[in-house]
Write an enzyme that holds these catalytic residues in place. Structure first.
Site, PDB file in Angstrom:
ATOM      1  N   ASN A 129       0.867  -1.187   0.000  1.00 13.39           N
ATOM      2  CA  ASN A 129       0.000   0.000   0.000  1.00 13.39           C
ATOM      3  C   ASN A 129       0.899   1.232   0.000  1.00 13.39           C
ATOM      4  O   ASN A 129       1.516   1.551   1.005  1.00 13.39           O
ATOM      5  CB  ASN A 129      -0.888  -0.030   1.250  1.00 13.39           C
ATOM      6  CG  ASN A 129      -1.661   1.256   1.442  1.00 13.39           C
ATOM      7  OD1 ASN A 129      -1.834   2.029   0.499  1.00 13.39           O
ATOM      8  ND2 ASN A 129      -2.134   1.490   2.661  1.00 13.39           N
ATOM      9  N   TRP A 130       0.948   1.898  -1.144  1.00 16.27           N
ATOM     10  CA  TRP A 130       1.878   3.035  -1.268  1.00 16.27           C
ATOM     11  C   TRP A 130       1.345   4.306  -0.627  1.00 16.27           C
ATOM     12  O   TRP A 130       2.059   5.315  -0.586  1.00 16.27           O
ATOM     13  CB  TRP A 130       2.191   3.292  -2.743  1.00 16.27           C
ATOM     14  CG  TRP A 130       2.984   2.204  -3.401  1.00 16.27           C
ATOM     15  CD1 TRP A 130       3.465   1.058  -2.822  1.00 16.27           C
ATOM     16  CD2 TRP A 130       3.400   2.165  -4.762  1.00 16.27           C
ATOM     17  NE1 TRP A 130       4.138   0.312  -3.743  1.00 16.27           N
ATOM     18  CE2 TRP A 130       4.117   0.976  -4.952  1.00 16.27           C
ATOM     19  CE3 TRP A 130       3.223   3.033  -5.851  1.00 16.27           C
ATOM     20  CZ2 TRP A 130       4.666   0.621  -6.185  1.00 16.27           C
ATOM     21  CZ3 TRP A 130       3.769   2.679  -7.083  1.00 16.27           C
ATOM     22  CH2 TRP A 130       4.480   1.486  -7.236  1.00 16.27           C
ATOM     23  N   LYS A 131       0.087   4.294  -0.223  1.00 21.13           N
ATOM     24  CA  LYS A 131      -0.524   5.492   0.369  1.00 21.13           C
ATOM     25  C   LYS A 131      -0.311   6.682  -0.587  1.00 21.13           C
ATOM     26  O   LYS A 131      -0.329   6.494  -1.797  1.00 21.13           O
ATOM     27  CB  LYS A 131       0.047   5.759   1.758  1.00 21.13           C
ATOM     28  CG  LYS A 131       0.085   4.499   2.619  1.00 21.13           C
ATOM     29  CD  LYS A 131       0.327   4.768   4.057  1.00 21.13           C
ATOM     30  CE  LYS A 131       0.509   3.453   4.791  1.00 21.13           C
ATOM     31  NZ  LYS A 131       0.251   3.557   6.210  1.00 21.13           N
ATOM     32  N   SER A 142       3.423  -2.358  10.287  1.00 21.92           N
ATOM     33  CA  SER A 142       4.873  -2.333  10.487  1.00 21.92           C
ATOM     34  C   SER A 142       5.559  -3.646  10.096  1.00 21.92           C
ATOM     35  O   SER A 142       6.509  -4.082  10.759  1.00 21.92           O
ATOM     36  CB  SER A 142       5.205  -1.933  11.936  1.00 21.92           C
ATOM     37  OG  SER A 142       4.735  -0.616  12.196  1.00 21.92           O
ATOM     38  N   GLY A 200       2.866  -1.241   4.267  1.00 17.93           N
ATOM     39  CA  GLY A 200       2.880   0.186   3.950  1.00 17.93           C
ATOM     40  C   GLY A 200       4.296   0.669   3.684  1.00 17.93           C
ATOM     41  O   GLY A 200       4.843   0.498   2.596  1.00 17.93           O
ATOM     42  N   GLY A 201       4.921   1.226   4.708  1.00 17.32           N
ATOM     43  CA  GLY A 201       6.236   1.853   4.552  1.00 17.32           C
ATOM     44  C   GLY A 201       7.269   0.982   3.847  1.00 17.32           C
ATOM     45  O   GLY A 201       7.991   1.461   2.963  1.00 17.32           O
ATOM     46  N   GLY A 259       2.286   2.079  10.654  1.00 19.63           N
ATOM     47  CA  GLY A 259       3.187   3.221  10.517  1.00 19.63           C
ATOM     48  C   GLY A 259       3.889   3.612  11.803  1.00 19.63           C
ATOM     49  O   GLY A 259       4.474   4.683  11.902  1.00 19.63           O
ATOM     50  N   GLU A 279      -5.316  -5.404  10.531  1.00 19.24           N
ATOM     51  CA  GLU A 279      -4.331  -4.340  10.724  1.00 19.24           C
ATOM     52  C   GLU A 279      -4.617  -3.634  12.039  1.00 19.24           C
ATOM     53  O   GLU A 279      -5.458  -2.704  12.080  1.00 19.24           O
ATOM     54  CB  GLU A 279      -4.420  -3.325   9.588  1.00 19.24           C
ATOM     55  CG  GLU A 279      -4.104  -3.902   8.229  1.00 19.24           C
ATOM     56  CD  GLU A 279      -3.510  -2.839   7.317  1.00 19.24           C
ATOM     57  OE1 GLU A 279      -2.365  -3.026   6.903  1.00 19.24           O
ATOM     58  OE2 GLU A 279      -4.168  -1.823   7.056  1.00 19.24           O
ATOM     59  N   GLU A 332      -6.648   4.381   7.891  1.00 24.55           N
ATOM     60  CA  GLU A 332      -6.456   5.816   7.626  1.00 24.55           C
ATOM     61  C   GLU A 332      -7.710   6.415   6.990  1.00 24.55           C
ATOM     62  O   GLU A 332      -8.060   7.564   7.245  1.00 24.55           O
ATOM     63  CB  GLU A 332      -5.210   6.026   6.750  1.00 24.55           C
ATOM     64  CG  GLU A 332      -3.936   5.839   7.559  1.00 24.55           C
ATOM     65  CD  GLU A 332      -2.730   5.387   6.751  1.00 24.55           C
ATOM     66  OE1 GLU A 332      -2.740   5.481   5.516  1.00 24.55           O
ATOM     67  OE2 GLU A 332      -1.765   4.920   7.394  1.00 24.55           O
ATOM     68  N   HIS A 378      -9.327   0.919   4.827  1.00 20.99           N
ATOM     69  CA  HIS A 378      -8.055   1.085   5.534  1.00 20.99           C
ATOM     70  C   HIS A 378      -8.271   2.000   6.736  1.00 20.99           C
ATOM     71  O   HIS A 378      -9.076   2.948   6.676  1.00 20.99           O
ATOM     72  CB  HIS A 378      -7.022   1.690   4.578  1.00 20.99           C
ATOM     73  CG  HIS A 378      -5.640   1.680   5.136  1.00 20.99           C
ATOM     74  ND1 HIS A 378      -5.202   2.626   6.028  1.00 20.99           N
ATOM     75  CD2 HIS A 378      -4.613   0.823   4.954  1.00 20.99           C
ATOM     76  CE1 HIS A 378      -3.955   2.357   6.371  1.00 20.99           C
ATOM     77  NE2 HIS A 378      -3.571   1.260   5.730  1.00 20.99           N
TER      78      HIS A 378
END
Ligand code: PEP
Length: 255
Positions: free
Chosen positions: A9-11, A213, A234-235, A173, A167, A97, A95
């Protein structure tokens, strides 16, 4: 029997140019990987270009969100059909976010999940508790509520293809991931709930993936549990070597 799914997930990261460069490099690095479903979810602006860049490879493409209507006066929204036509086969739904920052609710997650399935997209439906909910020992109840409401009205015949991403919000994150035991407990619970809703056969086929994470250093431990069928990353998905290392760790032979 379930193929592991590793989704990045590149956000809100990467321009079209950066996304194409990443996609071309990734497809080359993972070209010989078998037995893992690999997906990247770029921002909408790069969806079409990334789909082109990974065509005829073992890398799939997903959207990070979608709207449930096919078309209309919905400024800023993108329909399932548009996403599919742009070359994506997956859509992340709900998600945390989006729930936390953009008012996504279990009801909107449900409409989006149904719309994704109707358009032939594989939804990756995100569920997970906040830190406060975990500390109040409400985790399993929150998962039940999110699964029941988010997947309401979906016939068992359509449910087998979907993926649920567990999640924990406190792990996204933050650099703080769930312990393998916490993940194993939550995933077993999600699978049991899917079994109640859709029956044993469908529940055995749904992927339940972990997000929060995930890094090359912890992915092996997290994937060790039988009910953890991959990862939403993600990251660590923003960099080809680290995303590829996570993909490699998910190969059936590596587990
Ligand atoms: C995510 O965005 O779904 C996620 C899990 O992020 P991170 O891996 O950075 O925690």
């Amino acid at each position: 029997m379930r193929r592991p799914l590793i989704a990045g997930n590149w956000k809100m990261f990467k321009t079209v140019r950066e996304a194409i460069g990443f996609a071309e490099e990734l497809r080359n690095v993972v070209k010989d990987v078998a037995g893992v479903e690999i997906v990247v979810a770029p921002p909408f602006t790069a969806l079409h270009a990334v789909a082109d860049a990974v065509r005829n490879s073992n890398v799939g493409v997903g959207a990070q969100d979608l709207y449930w209507e096919a078309e209309g006066a919905f400024t800023g929204e993108v329909s399932p059909g548009m996403i599919k036509e742009a070359g994506a086969d997956y859509a992340i739904v709900g998600h945390s976010e989006r729930r936390r920052l953009f008012g996504e609710t279990d009801a909107s997650v449900n409409r989006k999940t149904r719309a994704a399935i109707a358009a032939g997209l594989t939804p990756i439906v995100c569920v997970g508790e906040t830190l406060e909910e975990r500390e109040r020992a409400e985790t399993l109840g929150v998962l039940d509520r999110q699964i029941d409401a988010g997947l309401e009205g979906i016939p068992a015949g359509q449910a087998a293809g979907l993926a649920v991403a567990y999640e924990p919000v406190w792990a996204i994150g933050t650099g703080r991931h769930a312990t393998p035991a916490q993940a194993a407990e939550a995933h077993a619970h999600v699978r049991a709930r899917l079994r109640q809703r859709f029956g044993a056969d469908v529940a055995a086929r749904c992927r339940v993936i972990y997000g929060g994470s995930v890094k090359p250093e912890n992915v092996r431990d997290l994937l060790a549990s039988a009910d953890v069928d991959g990862a939403l990353v993600g990251g660590a998905s923003l960099d080809v070597p680290s995303f590829a290392a996570i993909v490699m760790a998910a190969r059936p032979a590596a587990l």
